[in-house]
Design an enzyme around this catalytic site. Structure first.
Site, PDB file in Angstrom:
ATOM      1  N   TYR A 177       0.868  -1.177   0.000  1.00  0.00           N
ATOM      2  CA  TYR A 177       0.000   0.000   0.000  1.00  0.00           C
ATOM      3  C   TYR A 177       0.909   1.233   0.000  1.00  0.00           C
ATOM      4  O   TYR A 177       1.282   1.767   1.043  1.00  0.00           O
ATOM      5  CB  TYR A 177      -0.900   0.014   1.228  1.00  0.00           C
ATOM      6  CG  TYR A 177      -2.019  -0.998   1.227  1.00  0.00           C
ATOM      7  CD1 TYR A 177      -2.281  -1.795   0.122  1.00  0.00           C
ATOM      8  CD2 TYR A 177      -2.832  -1.152   2.345  1.00  0.00           C
ATOM      9  CE1 TYR A 177      -3.308  -2.725   0.131  1.00  0.00           C
ATOM     10  CE2 TYR A 177      -3.870  -2.072   2.364  1.00  0.00           C
ATOM     11  CZ  TYR A 177      -4.099  -2.863   1.259  1.00  0.00           C
ATOM     12  OH  TYR A 177      -5.123  -3.776   1.288  1.00  0.00           O
ATOM     13  N   LEU A 203     -17.742  -0.279   0.297  1.00  0.00           N
ATOM     14  CA  LEU A 203     -18.298   0.979  -0.205  1.00  0.00           C
ATOM     15  C   LEU A 203     -17.923   1.224  -1.659  1.00  0.00           C
ATOM     16  O   LEU A 203     -17.995   2.352  -2.149  1.00  0.00           O
ATOM     17  CB  LEU A 203     -17.831   2.155   0.673  1.00  0.00           C
ATOM     18  CG  LEU A 203     -18.303   2.118   2.125  1.00  0.00           C
ATOM     19  CD1 LEU A 203     -17.840   3.361   2.872  1.00  0.00           C
ATOM     20  CD2 LEU A 203     -19.808   1.971   2.214  1.00  0.00           C
ATOM     21  N   GLY A 204     -17.519   0.160  -2.345  1.00  0.00           N
ATOM     22  CA  GLY A 204     -17.298   0.239  -3.782  1.00  0.00           C
ATOM     23  C   GLY A 204     -15.936   0.695  -4.225  1.00  0.00           C
ATOM     24  O   GLY A 204     -15.638   0.694  -5.417  1.00  0.00           O
ATOM     25  N   GLY A 205     -15.094   1.123  -3.307  1.00  0.00           N
ATOM     26  CA  GLY A 205     -13.749   1.546  -3.673  1.00  0.00           C
ATOM     27  C   GLY A 205     -13.713   2.724  -4.625  1.00  0.00           C
ATOM     28  O   GLY A 205     -12.755   2.905  -5.380  1.00  0.00           O
ATOM     29  N   PHE A 247     -23.428   4.896  -5.421  1.00  0.00           N
ATOM     30  CA  PHE A 247     -24.465   4.489  -4.477  1.00  0.00           C
ATOM     31  C   PHE A 247     -25.714   5.348  -4.698  1.00  0.00           C
ATOM     32  O   PHE A 247     -26.057   6.195  -3.888  1.00  0.00           O
ATOM     33  CB  PHE A 247     -23.936   4.629  -3.048  1.00  0.00           C
ATOM     34  CG  PHE A 247     -23.091   3.481  -2.594  1.00  0.00           C
ATOM     35  CD1 PHE A 247     -23.491   2.658  -1.564  1.00  0.00           C
ATOM     36  CD2 PHE A 247     -21.877   3.201  -3.219  1.00  0.00           C
ATOM     37  CE1 PHE A 247     -22.720   1.585  -1.144  1.00  0.00           C
ATOM     38  CE2 PHE A 247     -21.091   2.138  -2.822  1.00  0.00           C
ATOM     39  CZ  PHE A 247     -21.521   1.329  -1.777  1.00  0.00           C
ATOM     40  N   THR A 248     -26.371   5.098  -5.821  1.00  0.00           N
ATOM     41  CA  THR A 248     -27.531   5.905  -6.196  1.00  0.00           C
ATOM     42  C   THR A 248     -28.826   5.109  -6.195  1.00  0.00           C
ATOM     43  O   THR A 248     -29.862   5.626  -6.581  1.00  0.00           O
ATOM     44  CB  THR A 248     -27.320   6.497  -7.603  1.00  0.00           C
ATOM     45  OG1 THR A 248     -27.082   5.433  -8.543  1.00  0.00           O
ATOM     46  CG2 THR A 248     -26.131   7.449  -7.631  1.00  0.00           C
TER      47      THR A 248
END
Length: 259
Positions: free
Chosen positions: A50, A186-188, A193-194
């Site tokens: 990372y 949370l989708g990265g 997120f709609t």
């Protein structure tokens, strides 16, 4: 592992900064890590790979938190193609630790046998360099293969309210009392997120759609831990507030339909 894991942790991938985005100020990154622990985070996910440029997540965590507080679990990982011992020793050195709380062996392909590599990781556990053994980005077959070699403390796979494809493994981990650490919940940054159902539940609770997504994961399985990543103090505070959001059966019914 290093004490009881609370079920909302911190992913350290974003602390050094992400490609294509404004670099993260090191002082801010250190402040985020320290604030996470102040807010009760007891599980931080990191890795030696990372990095962004010369900035490393492990270096940031060492500066922010060493000497590490009691009860804090720092989880690291060995990526596909990495030498298991070399990767473990690199994480030890960068974090300034004598032993790693939890190390995931990351699968490269769904059909990749993990037994030999997992046995090498287990051997490092026998030497006292690793306390807990995990697997990451694995199929159910790879999970079972690893468990045939040595006890698996945790699985880290992609899972979230908008991507529930790993639900059967989530449930298998709960049945076996194995911690399931959901990454990219949370989708990265790649998922919008709609969805109307998410907005409906968020409005009902006066919350954000991201807080609802995190609260859903905490309700979804008793052994599921989430590790939302951020390099923003504001976003950190918002994420951690999700633990106070109590979803009811009506909410869960709406959200189960989203995947």
């Amino acid at each position: 592992m290093g004490g009881r894991i609370r079920r909302l942790g911190l992913g350290a991938m974003r602390l050094p900064g992400m490609p294509g985005r404004i670099p993260v100020d090191r002082t801010t990154a250190v402040a985020v890590a320290r604030r996470a622990v102040e807010l009760g985070v007891t599980h931080i996910d990191t890795a030696a790979f990372y990095t962004r440029g010369t900035s490393r997540a492990n270096d940031i965590l060492r500066r922010a938190l060493r000497p590490y507080p009691d009860g804090l679990t720092i989880a690291t990982k060995v990526g596909p193609g990495q030498d298991v011992r070399a990767a473990v020793e690199q994480n030890l050195g960068e974090l300034g630790l004598d032993a790693l709380d939890l190390v995931y062996l990351q699968a490269g392909r769904p059909d990749e046998p993990l037994g030999d590599r997992f046995a090498r990781l287990a051997a490092l556990g026998a030497e006292g360099l690793v306390r807990g053994l995990g697997v990451s980005d694995v199929t159910r077959a790879q999970f079972d293969e690893a468990r045939s070699v040595a006890p698996v403390a945790a699985v880290q796979n992609r899972f979230g309210v908008l991507d529930q494809s790993d639900a059967s493994l989530v449930d298998a981990c709960a049945e076996a009392n194995v911690t399931y650490v959901a990454h990219t919940s949370l989708g990265g940054g790649r998922v919008r997120f709609t969805d109307g159902g998410l907005r409906e539940v968020a409005l009902r609770h006066g919350a954000t759609v991201y807080q609802v997504a995190l609260a859903w994961g905490l309700r979804r399985s008793p052994t599921l831990v989430q590790i939302p990543g951020t390099a923003s103090l504001t976003h950190l505070e918002q994420n951690m507030a999700a633990v106070r959001l109590e979803l009811d059966e009506t909410d869960m019914t709406v959200l189960e339909r989203l995947a």
